[in-house]
Design an enzyme around this catalytic site. Structure first.
Site, PDB file in Angstrom:
ATOM      1  N   ASP A   1      -1.177  19.377  18.509  1.00 11.28           N
ATOM      2  CA  ASP A   1      -1.028  20.688  19.042  1.00 11.28           C
ATOM      3  C   ASP A   1      -0.307  21.675  18.102  1.00 11.28           C
ATOM      4  O   ASP A   1      -1.105  21.812  16.577  1.00 11.28           O
ATOM      5  CB  ASP A   1       0.101  19.836  19.435  1.00 11.28           C
ATOM      6  CG  ASP A   1      -0.504  19.591  20.868  1.00 11.28           C
ATOM      7  OD1 ASP A   1      -1.696  19.571  21.433  1.00 11.28           O
ATOM      8  OD2 ASP A   1       0.098  19.222  22.098  1.00 11.28           O
TER       9      ASP A   1
ATOM     10  N   LYS B   1       3.112   4.299  -0.960  1.00 15.06           N
ATOM     11  CA  LYS B   1       3.531   5.579  -2.121  1.00 15.06           C
ATOM     12  C   LYS B   1       4.954   5.697  -2.556  1.00 15.06           C
ATOM     13  O   LYS B   1       4.929   6.851  -1.361  1.00 15.06           O
ATOM     14  CB  LYS B   1       2.552   6.355  -2.551  1.00 15.06           C
ATOM     15  CG  LYS B   1       1.079   5.139  -2.086  1.00 15.06           C
ATOM     16  CD  LYS B   1      -0.022   5.956  -0.728  1.00 15.06           C
ATOM     17  CE  LYS B   1      -0.892   5.111  -0.783  1.00 15.06           C
ATOM     18  NZ  LYS B   1      -1.576   4.161  -1.154  1.00 15.06           N
TER      19      LYS B   1
ATOM     20  N   LYS C   1      -4.438  10.338   4.577  1.00 12.97           N
ATOM     21  CA  LYS C   1      -3.920  10.103   6.102  1.00 12.97           C
ATOM     22  C   LYS C   1      -3.444  10.622   6.461  1.00 12.97           C
ATOM     23  O   LYS C   1      -1.676  10.762   6.402  1.00 12.97           O
ATOM     24  CB  LYS C   1      -3.405   8.455   5.721  1.00 12.97           C
ATOM     25  CG  LYS C   1      -4.621   7.641   4.716  1.00 12.97           C
ATOM     26  CD  LYS C   1      -3.560   7.635   3.053  1.00 12.97           C
ATOM     27  CE  LYS C   1      -4.116   7.196   1.771  1.00 12.97           C
ATOM     28  NZ  LYS C   1      -5.212   5.851   2.721  1.00 12.97           N
TER      29      LYS C   1
ATOM     30  N   HIS D   1      -9.528  10.455   0.894  1.00 11.19           N
ATOM     31  CA  HIS D   1      -9.022   9.714   0.670  1.00 11.19           C
ATOM     32  C   HIS D   1      -7.103  10.011   1.464  1.00 11.19           C
ATOM     33  O   HIS D   1      -6.602   9.228   1.831  1.00 11.19           O
ATOM     34  CB  HIS D   1      -8.206   9.619  -0.443  1.00 11.19           C
ATOM     35  CG  HIS D   1      -7.176   7.590  -1.142  1.00 11.19           C
ATOM     36  ND1 HIS D   1      -6.427   8.165  -1.275  1.00 11.19           N
ATOM     37  CD2 HIS D   1      -7.850   6.426  -0.550  1.00 11.19           C
ATOM     38  CE1 HIS D   1      -5.749   6.557  -1.127  1.00 11.19           C
ATOM     39  NE2 HIS D   1      -6.948   6.231  -0.820  1.00 11.19           N
TER      40      HIS D   1
ATOM     41  N   ASP E   1      16.779  10.409  -9.049  1.00  6.96           N
ATOM     42  CA  ASP E   1      18.096  10.816  -8.691  1.00  6.96           C
ATOM     43  C   ASP E   1      18.574  10.913  -7.694  1.00  6.96           C
ATOM     44  O   ASP E   1      19.423  11.337  -7.026  1.00  6.96           O
ATOM     45  CB  ASP E   1      18.341  12.090  -9.464  1.00  6.96           C
ATOM     46  CG  ASP E   1      18.060  12.075 -10.958  1.00  6.96           C
ATOM     47  OD1 ASP E   1      18.502  10.735 -11.723  1.00  6.96           O
ATOM     48  OD2 ASP E   1      18.025  13.259 -11.624  1.00  6.96           O
TER      49      ASP E   1
ATOM     50  N   HIS F   1       0.963  -0.912  -0.474  1.00  4.13           N
ATOM     51  CA  HIS F   1      -0.405   0.293   0.211  1.00  4.13           C
ATOM     52  C   HIS F   1       1.097   1.169  -0.354  1.00  4.13           C
ATOM     53  O   HIS F   1       0.393   2.846  -0.078  1.00  4.13           O
ATOM     54  CB  HIS F   1      -1.085  -0.094   1.266  1.00  4.13           C
ATOM     55  CG  HIS F   1      -1.569   1.140   1.166  1.00  4.13           C
ATOM     56  ND1 HIS F   1      -2.003   1.883   1.884  1.00  4.13           N
ATOM     57  CD2 HIS F   1      -2.923   0.676   0.163  1.00  4.13           C
ATOM     58  CE1 HIS F   1      -3.888   1.906   2.169  1.00  4.13           C
ATOM     59  NE2 HIS F   1      -3.659   2.322   0.845  1.00  4.13           N
TER      60      HIS F   1
END
Length: 483
Positions: free
Chosen positions: A408, A222, A403, A401, A227, A220
């Site tokens: 604080d 990403k 996350k 979508h 470079d 899952h």
């Protein structure tokens, strides 16, 4: 006939217990699988064969073997060469509360503090993909891409064609994708890339068999590294829907980060480990200097961060532990965005303790499902948490979508991990935990704008739901540990 049926049910129940208890797992998942195996005779065992068993020891070693130590040595050498990067001094500069989180990740994830990073926050697909395509086109030596979803649609073809052109120019290109998350995308789609010397591989995929086939463990993550200098991490995948081109979802609201600085080393580390665990016949040389180029003399950024991974290759549940520690550290606010809200008991307790201690706890989830059982379970947990004074928001402007977590004034998290059992225990995930007031303020401001396009849910609004809807929520909740 009745005696035969009783015998079958008895045998099925015994086999269910033996099958589930022979592998150590948490009690919630154990009982969920027993329910499936007992009430779905035959079919339940097929589901368990594909989705219930643990990662084999060989695959565990692929993630935890010699490559990891070699990469860490390479990174340490680069950091020692970089002027002005003193992790000990940077750690002392952080508030005591932040230091405890840094120490946690150093111990359970072997993740040092990466200091002096330049971080840019992207919250729309147009912004993210515009920057991503620009970075890919500017690549000179290497491109490493890892996504749960790489669809063979319009955007997928556009990104692939950029990679093909870079491969023609002599840039080394590697693409790692999850075969389930990228359903419909096959080796044929990447044939133009491989024809030019590029590489593409599905994550951990092996030939179909019931011994080693683990449908349940998904990549899952990403990750993009260009470079060895520019990195991307967050919630977006590659596909038209992430640009809001699918009517089903409409506007797609997500959060992604672009990194420059020492934090990119750790994104690169995890890509290399994931690739070498998947493409066994075409491993990458983790000692190649191109993957870990020297940092510039003057590092422009000021953000301290840690790149944290978790997955079934470890029992430590590192990202979940980070989420819990963030909640524990909150004194004023703890604002969470997640498409799936299916917490386990430890995270529920942490949220309730924070809310009942006077912390402003807010959780924002989508107003629509992309997975029906998961959405009904999300609604169930939302209806329970609101009773403790936790503010629940349904995002109304398309699909949420992102996350993210904002705590604080100086602590935040952005990544791929949802607030659910699957991300905590089953998926391979990656998050950036950030220690920077300006980034935290930017994420908080975005959260407040999202609230303007959300509806707050209350105890009264949940009480007005039909009995049938509440039944579906409760039923989905029983399967939460294995959804």
């Amino acid at each position: 006939m009745a005696d035969l049926w009783t015998t079958i049910i008895t045998i099925n129940a015994v086999l269910a217990a033996v099958t589930v208890f022979r592998e150590p797992r948490d009690i919630a998942a154990t009982w969920a699988w027993i329910l499936v195996l007992i009430f779905m005779p035959g079919i339940g065992f097929v589901l368990y064969s594909f989705a219930g068993r643990k990662l084999p020891a060989k695959r565990l070693f692929a993630f935890q073997g010699k490559d990891a130590s070699k990469i860490q040595e390479k990174i340490q050498k680069r950091l020692q060469e970089a002027p002005g990067l003193n992790n000990a001094a940077e750690l002392e500069r952080l508030p005591r509360s932040a230091r405890s989180l840094v120490t946690l990740f150093q111990r359970i994830n072997q993740t040092p503090l990466a200091s002096h990073n330049e971080v840019q926050v992207m919250t729309s697909g147009q912004d993210f993909f515009s920057r991503l395509k620009r970075s890919l086109k500017q690549a000179k030596e290497t491109i490493n891409i890892e996504f749960y979803t790489f669809y063979s649609d319009n955007l997928g073809h556009e990104i692939r064609d950029i990679l093909v052109e870079k491969a023609k120019e002599g840039v080394e290109v590697h693409v790692l994708y999850d075969s389930l998350g990228s359903a419909g995308t096959t080796g044929r789609f990447f044939a133009p890339l491989t024809a030019e010397g590029g590489h593409a591989a599905p994550f951990l995929k092996r030939r179909f068999n019931l011994i080693n086939f683990q449908l349940n463990f998904r990549d899952h993550r990403k990750i993009v590294v260009v470079d060895g200098k520019v990195g991307y991490v967050g919630g977006f995948n590659i596909g038209d829907q992430y640009l809001g081109r699918k009517k089903k979802f409409g506007h797609w609201r997500d959060t992604h980060l672009k990194l420059q600085g020492s934090g990119v080393y750790y994104l690169q580390e995890h890509f290399l480990l994931d690739w070498n665990a998947s493409a066994l016949k075409k491993p990458m040389d983790v000692q190649d200097d191109r993957y870990f180029p020297a940092l510039p003399d003057q590092v422009a950024g000021k953000t301290d961060l840690q790149i944290v991974t978790s997955g079934p290759d470890s029992d430590d549940e590192q990202i979940k532990m980070g989420y819990i520690r963030l909640i524990q550290l909150a004194k004023k606010r703890c604002w969470i965005q997640t498409p799936y809200l299916i917490p386990d008991d430890s995270t529920i307790d942490a949220l309730r303790i924070a809310a009942n201690s006077g912390v402003d706890v807010r959780i924002m989830v989508p107003c629509m499902p992309d997975h029906m059982f998961v959405y009904r379970a999300t609604q169930y947990f939302a209806s329970q948490l609101v009773k403790d004074g936790i503010k629940i928001y349904y995002y109304q402007n398309g699909f949420l979508h992102a996350k993210t977590m904002v705590v604080d004034d100086q602590l935040a998290s952005v990544g791929s991990a949802n607030f659910d059992f699957r991300s905590f225990k089953l998926n391979f995930e990656v998050n950036a935990f950030l220690y920077d007031q300006s980034i935290t303020e930017q994420l908080a401001a975005t959260y407040e704008k999202d609230i303007e396009q959300s509806s707050e849910q209350t105890v009264e609004s949940f009480a007005k739901q039909s009995r049938w809807l509440r039944f579906k929520q409760v039923a989905s909740r029983l399967l939460a540990p294995i959804l």
